[in-house]
Design a protein around this motif. Structure first.
Motif, PDB file in Angstrom:
ATOM      1  N   ALA A  31       0.822  -1.212   0.000  1.00  0.00           N
ATOM      2  CA  ALA A  31       0.000   0.000   0.000  1.00  0.00           C
ATOM      3  C   ALA A  31       0.854   1.260   0.000  1.00  0.00           C
ATOM      4  N   SER A  32       2.113   1.162   0.429  1.00  0.00           N
ATOM      5  CA  SER A  32       2.974   2.342   0.479  1.00  0.00           C
ATOM      6  C   SER A  32       3.802   2.516  -0.784  1.00  0.00           C
ATOM      7  N   VAL A  33       3.696   1.596  -1.728  1.00  0.00           N
ATOM      8  CA  VAL A  33       4.436   1.709  -2.983  1.00  0.00           C
ATOM      9  C   VAL A  33       3.722   2.723  -3.870  1.00  0.00           C
ATOM     10  N   PRO A  34       4.432   3.738  -4.353  1.00  0.00           N
ATOM     11  CA  PRO A  34       3.784   4.760  -5.169  1.00  0.00           C
ATOM     12  C   PRO A  34       3.312   4.185  -6.499  1.00  0.00           C
ATOM     13  N   SER A  35       2.253   4.759  -7.017  1.00  0.00           N
ATOM     14  CA  SER A  35       1.708   4.323  -8.305  1.00  0.00           C
ATOM     15  C   SER A  35       2.640   4.777  -9.424  1.00  0.00           C
ATOM     16  N   PRO A  36       2.530   4.147 -10.590  1.00  0.00           N
ATOM     17  CA  PRO A  36       3.341   4.611 -11.727  1.00  0.00           C
ATOM     18  C   PRO A  36       3.075   6.084 -12.051  1.00  0.00           C
ATOM     19  N   GLN A  37       1.823   6.520 -11.902  1.00  0.00           N
ATOM     20  CA  GLN A  37       1.510   7.920 -12.181  1.00  0.00           C
ATOM     21  C   GLN A  37       2.217   8.840 -11.195  1.00  0.00           C
ATOM     22  N   ALA A  38       2.282   8.435  -9.915  1.00  0.00           N
ATOM     23  CA  ALA A  38       2.970   9.261  -8.920  1.00  0.00           C
ATOM     24  C   ALA A  38       4.465   9.330  -9.217  1.00  0.00           C
ATOM     25  N   LEU A  39       5.053   8.205  -9.606  1.00  0.00           N
ATOM     26  CA  LEU A  39       6.481   8.196  -9.952  1.00  0.00           C
ATOM     27  C   LEU A  39       6.741   9.066 -11.180  1.00  0.00           C
ATOM     28  N   GLN A  40       5.856   8.990 -12.172  1.00  0.00           N
ATOM     29  CA  GLN A  40       6.006   9.821 -13.367  1.00  0.00           C
ATOM     30  C   GLN A  40       5.914  11.297 -13.016  1.00  0.00           C
ATOM     31  N   ALA A  41       4.988  11.641 -12.133  1.00  0.00           N
ATOM     32  CA  ALA A  41       4.828  13.040 -11.729  1.00  0.00           C
ATOM     33  C   ALA A  41       6.077  13.546 -11.022  1.00  0.00           C
ATOM     34  N   VAL A  42       6.650  12.725 -10.156  1.00  0.00           N
ATOM     35  CA  VAL A  42       7.876  13.118  -9.448  1.00  0.00           C
ATOM     36  C   VAL A  42       9.029  13.256 -10.435  1.00  0.00           C
ATOM     37  N   TRP A  43       9.131  12.329 -11.394  1.00  0.00           N
ATOM     38  CA  TRP A  43      10.203  12.396 -12.389  1.00  0.00           C
ATOM     39  C   TRP A  43      10.068  13.668 -13.223  1.00  0.00           C
ATOM     40  N   LEU A  44       8.851  13.988 -13.650  1.00  0.00           N
ATOM     41  CA  LEU A  44       8.651  15.184 -14.459  1.00  0.00           C
ATOM     42  C   LEU A  44       8.966  16.441 -13.657  1.00  0.00           C
ATOM     43  N   GLN A  45       8.614  16.450 -12.375  1.00  0.00           N
ATOM     44  CA  GLN A  45       8.936  17.584 -11.504  1.00  0.00           C
ATOM     45  C   GLN A  45      10.461  17.737 -11.381  1.00  0.00           C
ATOM     46  N   MET A  46      11.169  16.614 -11.224  1.00  0.00           N
ATOM     47  CA  MET A  46      12.626  16.654 -11.140  1.00  0.00           C
ATOM     48  C   MET A  46      13.229  17.181 -12.447  1.00  0.00           C
ATOM     49  N   ALA A  47      12.706  16.719 -13.582  1.00  0.00           N
ATOM     50  CA  ALA A  47      13.218  17.174 -14.874  1.00  0.00           C
ATOM     51  C   ALA A  47      13.034  18.675 -15.025  1.00  0.00           C
ATOM     52  N   ARG A  48      11.891  19.189 -14.600  1.00  0.00           N
ATOM     53  CA  ARG A  48      11.641  20.629 -14.699  1.00  0.00           C
ATOM     54  C   ARG A  48      12.569  21.419 -13.781  1.00  0.00           C
ATOM     55  N   ARG A  49      12.897  20.869 -12.616  1.00  0.00           N
ATOM     56  CA  ARG A  49      13.839  21.550 -11.718  1.00  0.00           C
ATOM     57  C   ARG A  49      15.234  21.590 -12.338  1.00  0.00           C
ATOM     58  N   ILE A  50      15.633  20.503 -12.992  1.00  0.00           N
ATOM     59  CA  ILE A  50      16.935  20.481 -13.668  1.00  0.00           C
ATOM     60  C   ILE A  50      16.961  21.541 -14.760  1.00  0.00           C
ATOM     61  N   ILE A  51      15.914  21.617 -15.547  1.00  0.00           N
ATOM     62  CA  ILE A  51      15.847  22.589 -16.639  1.00  0.00           C
ATOM     63  C   ILE A  51      15.891  24.012 -16.100  1.00  0.00           C
ATOM     64  N   ALA A  52      15.152  24.260 -15.024  1.00  0.00           N
ATOM     65  CA  ALA A  52      15.117  25.606 -14.447  1.00  0.00           C
ATOM     66  C   ALA A  52      16.468  26.017 -13.865  1.00  0.00           C
ATOM     67  N   GLY A  53      17.262  25.057 -13.403  1.00  0.00           N
ATOM     68  CA  GLY A  53      18.518  25.379 -12.743  1.00  0.00           C
ATOM     69  C   GLY A  53      19.760  25.215 -13.592  1.00  0.00           C
ATOM     70  N   THR A  54      19.588  25.019 -14.905  1.00  0.00           N
ATOM     71  CA  THR A  54      20.745  24.828 -15.776  1.00  0.00           C
ATOM     72  C   THR A  54      20.607  25.678 -17.034  1.00  0.00           C
ATOM     73  N   GLU A  55      21.737  25.898 -17.675  1.00  0.00           N
ATOM     74  CA  GLU A  55      21.756  26.646 -18.942  1.00  0.00           C
ATOM     75  C   GLU A  55      21.856  25.644 -20.087  1.00  0.00           C
ATOM     76  N   ASP A  56      21.041  25.812 -21.112  1.00  0.00           N
ATOM     77  CA  ASP A  56      21.086  24.937 -22.280  1.00  0.00           C
ATOM     78  C   ASP A  56      22.166  25.450 -23.230  1.00  0.00           C
ATOM     79  N   VAL A  57      23.253  24.682 -23.357  1.00  0.00           N
ATOM     80  CA  VAL A  57      24.349  25.074 -24.243  1.00  0.00           C
ATOM     81  C   VAL A  57      24.304  24.308 -25.563  1.00  0.00           C
ATOM     82  N   GLY A  58      23.258  23.495 -25.733  1.00  0.00           N
ATOM     83  CA  GLY A  58      23.045  22.795 -26.997  1.00  0.00           C
ATOM     84  C   GLY A  58      24.186  21.867 -27.371  1.00  0.00           C
ATOM     85  N   SER A  59      24.584  21.945 -28.632  1.00  0.00           N
ATOM     86  CA  SER A  59      25.620  21.038 -29.148  1.00  0.00           C
ATOM     87  C   SER A  59      27.020  21.402 -28.653  1.00  0.00           C
TER      88      SER A  59
END
Length: 154
Positions: A74-102
């Motif tokens: 019952a304490s194991v997070p659902s796939p949707q909850a894990l996806q939401a956390v992953w997407l939140q983490m990805a957005r934090r990485i994007i917000a805190g880094t500069e895109d230098v491209g190639s």
């Protein structure tokens, strides 16, 4: 408003909100619908049930991850909850880094060798460039950041 359950080829499930079925088809045909986790545009509709708001408590926000990490199923997070956390983490990485491209490999080397001030960067590097950076002792982490994570969702 039409809420659809969508799936990518990797099995990532997510919701899409569209004005109508025609709106979904139009956006899908133009490549505007993509998986927020892997960026795939090969999206198919899953089974969707109508949404009925019968109780206000059903709309109460829930925590994405449980407080404890016990083995209780019952304490194991659902796939949707894990996806939401992953997407939140990805957005934090994007917000805190500069895109230098190639220029990623060159910029990582410049920082490593003290030519420029260190800062958080992200960009694209080939597998060979990544291996060379690691061989030089430059810490890099390959991470797929889909376009959906780079922009605010409407």
């Amino acid at each position: 408003m039409k809420v659809l359950d969508l799936l990518c080829p990797l099995g990532h499930a997510f919701e899409g909100w569209f004005a109508s079925e025609d709106d979904f088809r139009s956006q899908h045909a133009r490549g505007l619908v993509q998986c927020p986790l892997c960026g795939s545009e090969e999206i198919r509709k899953g089974l969707s049930a109508p949404r009925l708001n019968l109780r206000a408590s059903a709309d109460a926000p829930r925590e994405a991850l449980p407080a404890s990490s016990s083995a209780d199923p019952a304490s194991v997070p659902s796939p949707q909850a894990l996806q939401a956390v992953w997407l939140q983490m990805a957005r934090r990485i994007i917000a805190g880094t500069e895109d230098v491209g190639s220029r990623f490999a060159a910029e990582a080397r410049r920082m490593h060798y003290g030519e420029v001030e260190e800062r958080g960067i992200r960009g694209q590097a080939s597998a060979q460039e990544t291996a060379e950076l690691l061989d030089e002792g430059i810490a890099v982490l390959p991470l797929l950041l889909p376009e959906a994570a780079k922009e605010p969702l409407q």
